[in-house]
Write a protein that holds these residues in place. Structure first.
Motif, short mmCIF file in Angstrom:
data_model
loop_
_atom_site.label_atom_id
_atom_site.label_comp_id
_atom_site.label_asym_id
_atom_site.label_seq_id
_atom_site.Cartn_x
_atom_site.Cartn_y
_atom_site.Cartn_z
N ILE A 182 0.82 -1.22 0.00
CA ILE A 182 0.00 0.00 0.00
C ILE A 182 0.85 1.27 0.00
CG2 ILE A 182 -0.20 0.14 2.53
CD1 ILE A 182 -3.06 0.83 0.02
N LYS A 183 2.07 1.19 0.52
CA LYS A 183 2.95 2.36 0.54
C LYS A 183 3.84 2.45 -0.70
CE LYS A 183 3.16 3.02 5.56
NZ LYS A 183 4.05 3.20 6.74
N ASN A 184 3.66 1.51 -1.63
CA ASN A 184 4.44 1.52 -2.87
C ASN A 184 5.94 1.53 -2.57
OD1 ASN A 184 4.08 1.37 -5.71
ND2 ASN A 184 4.73 3.48 -5.93
N GLU A 185 6.33 0.73 -1.61
CA GLU A 185 7.72 0.70 -1.15
C GLU A 185 8.65 -0.04 -2.10
OE1 GLU A 185 7.50 0.67 3.69
OE2 GLU A 185 7.26 -1.24 2.65
N ARG A 186 9.90 0.29 -2.00
CA ARG A 186 10.96 -0.48 -2.62
C ARG A 186 11.86 -0.99 -1.49
NH1 ARG A 186 13.19 -0.74 -7.66
NH2 ARG A 186 11.93 1.04 -8.33
N GLY A 187 11.93 -2.30 -1.35
CA GLY A 187 12.73 -2.89 -0.29
C GLY A 187 11.98 -4.01 0.39
N GLU A 188 12.72 -4.87 1.10
CA GLU A 188 12.16 -6.03 1.80
C GLU A 188 11.39 -6.94 0.85
OE1 GLU A 188 9.92 -4.73 5.18
OE2 GLU A 188 11.64 -3.77 6.14
N GLY A 189 11.84 -7.00 -0.40
CA GLY A 189 11.19 -7.85 -1.39
C GLY A 189 10.05 -7.19 -2.13
N ASN A 190 9.71 -5.97 -1.76
CA ASN A 190 8.65 -5.21 -2.43
C ASN A 190 9.24 -4.26 -3.47
OD1 ASN A 190 6.37 -6.23 -1.04
ND2 ASN A 190 6.78 -4.87 0.69
N PHE A 191 8.42 -3.96 -4.49
CA PHE A 191 8.82 -3.01 -5.52
C PHE A 191 7.64 -2.13 -5.87
CE2 PHE A 191 11.74 -6.49 -5.90
CZ PHE A 191 12.95 -5.89 -6.19
N PRO A 192 7.87 -0.85 -6.17
CA PRO A 192 6.78 0.01 -6.62
C PRO A 192 6.08 -0.60 -7.83
CG PRO A 192 8.76 1.30 -6.20
CD PRO A 192 9.17 -0.15 -6.15
N PHE A 193 4.77 -0.42 -7.88
CA PHE A 193 4.01 -1.06 -8.95
C PHE A 193 3.47 -0.05 -9.95
CE2 PHE A 193 0.08 -2.49 -10.92
CZ PHE A 193 0.52 -3.63 -11.54
N ARG A 194 3.66 -0.34 -11.23
CA ARG A 194 3.00 0.39 -12.29
C ARG A 194 2.80 -0.56 -13.46
NH1 ARG A 194 6.17 5.36 -14.42
NH2 ARG A 194 4.53 5.18 -15.98
N LYS A 195 1.62 -0.48 -14.08
CA LYS A 195 1.32 -1.34 -15.21
C LYS A 195 0.88 -0.50 -16.40
CE LYS A 195 -0.79 -5.76 -16.33
NZ LYS A 195 -1.49 -6.94 -15.77
N PHE A 196 -0.25 0.17 -16.25
CA PHE A 196 -0.73 1.05 -17.32
C PHE A 196 -0.30 2.50 -17.05
CE2 PHE A 196 -4.17 -2.21 -16.79
CZ PHE A 196 -3.75 -3.00 -17.84
N VAL A 197 -0.34 2.87 -15.76
CA VAL A 197 0.03 4.25 -15.38
C VAL A 197 0.96 4.17 -14.16
CG1 VAL A 197 -1.92 5.44 -16.45
CG2 VAL A 197 -2.23 4.43 -14.20
N MET A 198 0.59 4.83 -13.06
CA MET A 198 1.37 4.77 -11.83
C MET A 198 0.46 4.29 -10.70
SD MET A 198 3.57 8.31 -12.15
CE MET A 198 4.28 8.12 -10.52
N GLU A 199 -0.11 3.10 -10.89
CA GLU A 199 -1.14 2.61 -9.97
C GLU A 199 -0.70 2.61 -8.51
OE1 GLU A 199 -1.86 0.25 -13.86
OE2 GLU A 199 -0.19 1.24 -12.81
N GLY A 200 0.49 2.08 -8.23
CA GLY A 200 0.95 1.99 -6.86
C GLY A 200 1.07 3.34 -6.18
N GLN A 201 1.68 4.29 -6.86
CA GLN A 201 1.86 5.63 -6.29
C GLN A 201 0.53 6.35 -6.15
OE1 GLN A 201 4.86 6.80 -5.17
NE2 GLN A 201 3.66 8.47 -4.27
N MET A 202 -0.36 6.16 -7.12
CA MET A 202 -1.65 6.84 -7.07
C MET A 202 -2.50 6.34 -5.91
SD MET A 202 -2.29 6.94 -11.18
CE MET A 202 -3.97 7.56 -11.17
N VAL A 203 -2.48 5.03 -5.66
CA VAL A 203 -3.23 4.49 -4.52
C VAL A 203 -2.64 5.01 -3.21
CG1 VAL A 203 -3.72 2.37 -3.24
CG2 VAL A 203 -4.11 2.46 -5.71
N PHE A 204 -1.32 5.02 -3.11
CA PHE A 204 -0.65 5.55 -1.92
C PHE A 204 -1.04 7.01 -1.69
CE2 PHE A 204 3.72 6.95 -0.17
CZ PHE A 204 3.29 6.83 1.13
N ASP A 205 -0.98 7.81 -2.72
CA ASP A 205 -1.32 9.23 -2.59
C ASP A 205 -2.80 9.42 -2.26
OD1 ASP A 205 1.29 9.93 -3.07
OD2 ASP A 205 0.99 10.46 -5.17
#
Length: 346
Positions: A182-205
């Motif tokens: 949910i925080k669109n983190e990079r680290g601990e095995g997580n990576f920011p997500f984007r597919k069509f646009v910037m989905e991960g960052q937009m949900v976080f914001d």
């Protein structure tokens, strides 16, 4: 709560008519996290030396019962409702005629396992994502009607999962997928997500803009409390194809090792080591005589109902255009031709 009222509560989630209140999210998240953090060590061992629930759901010593494996949800609360409302064919379950999955859960006769990825609608909402991104990128508007529609669906699905965990804590489970970030983190095995646009960052914001900080933190804590893998005598499940073989200590302590987190949630097609699945099944599963073990996952979309990998031992079941589930019987070899069924109410 009677069966109709119980099912109606999940139908309300499927309608996703409004954004859930801060109070509702906080209440359900608190209860779900408490249950996840205090699951029975008989099937969810603590990380050694801590009181942190480990990453491995091990049901091999528990009563054998049918298992419903659910691929990626991706903001489809109606999918969850349709699963609960579905009447299981007697030939697949051995149950009495006409019993719904929600009734089997109430009677503790079945387990339901989600492979993760609760948020972020995929291709069906591509146009909506692009409109939401236009408002976000050109006008600085995160709370557009397009984004609100996305979040109504996603949060309704999330709350439905939390409520199901609260109602049936020993029989309803959800693994962590790569979208549980949910925080669109990079680290601990997580990576920011984007597919069509910037989905991960937009949900976080959006979460930071619309809700108080404690709401975001509660969803984050819920994600962090999810396990990574499930095993019974004839089936092994993780979100993605396993990158490599992971021993028991690695599975239990998965949250502490980013390579394990990545290797169970992010693996791309053809990225896993050949033999990772066969070694996992040989090491963990002990099916009854005449039954062969299989490994099931979601993550990467399939064109129809399934794809077979790793010599047919790994079965991918995520088709974002369908509402399919896999029915695993403890005394039968899982057959994707017969045991993958649609729950969609068309």
């Amino acid at each position: 709560m009677d069966k109709k009222t119980l099912l109606d509560s999940f139908y309300d989630y499927s309608l996703h008519s409004r954004l859930p209140s801060q109070k509702k999210i906080l209440s359900l998240a608190k209860k779900a996290i408490e249950l996840l953090e205090n699951e029975s060590p008989v099937y969810r061992e603590k990380i050694p030396g801590t009181q942190i629930a480990g990453g491995f759901l091990d049901f091999r010593s528990q009563k054998a019962m049918p298992l419903i494996v659910v691929p990626d949800i991706h903001a489809r609360p109606d999918f969850i409702y349709n699963i609960l409302n579905f009447v299981l064919p007697k030939k697949l379950s051995g149950f009495r005629e006409g019993i719904k999955i929600i009734e089997a859960l109430e009677e503790k006769k079945i387990r339901v396992l989600l492979v993760g990825d609760i948020l972020h609608a995929e291709g069906r909402a591509r146009a909506r994502w692009e409109k939401a991104f236009w408002a976000y990128d050109t006008e600085g508007e995160i709370n557009s009607r397009y984004m609100r529609e996305e979040m109504r669906e996603g949060l309704a699905a999330l709350l439905a999962v939390m409520q199901a965990k609260i109602l049936w804590p020993e029989n309803f489970h959800c693994l962590k997928g790569n979208h549980e970030n949910i925080k669109n983190e990079r680290g601990e095995g997580n990576f920011p997500f984007r597919k069509f646009v910037m989905e991960g960052q937009m949900v976080f914001d959006f979460m930071r803009s619309v809700y108080e900080p404690e709401v975001l933190e509660s969803v984050y804590a819920f994600e962090k409390s999810l396990p990574f893998a499930y095993c019974s005598k004839n089936i092994f499940v993780s979100h993605a194809e396993p990158m490599d073989f992971f021993d028991r200590s690695q599975l239990v302590e998965a949250a502490l090792d980013e390579s394990v987190v990545y290797g169970l949630t992010w693996t791309a097609n053809d990225e896993a080591k050949i033999g990772s699945v066969s070694k996992t099944l040989d090491s963990y599963c002990n099916p009854p005589a005449g039954v062969q073990a299989r490994y099931i996952g979601g993550h990467r979309p399939v064109p129809e109902n399934y794809l077979l990998r790793q010599g047919g031992l790994y079965v991918q079941i995520h088709n974002p255009r369908k509402q399919n589930v896999a029915v695993v019987r403890p005394t039968k070899t899982f057959n994707p031709e017969k045991d993958i069924i649609s729950v969609e109410n068309i």
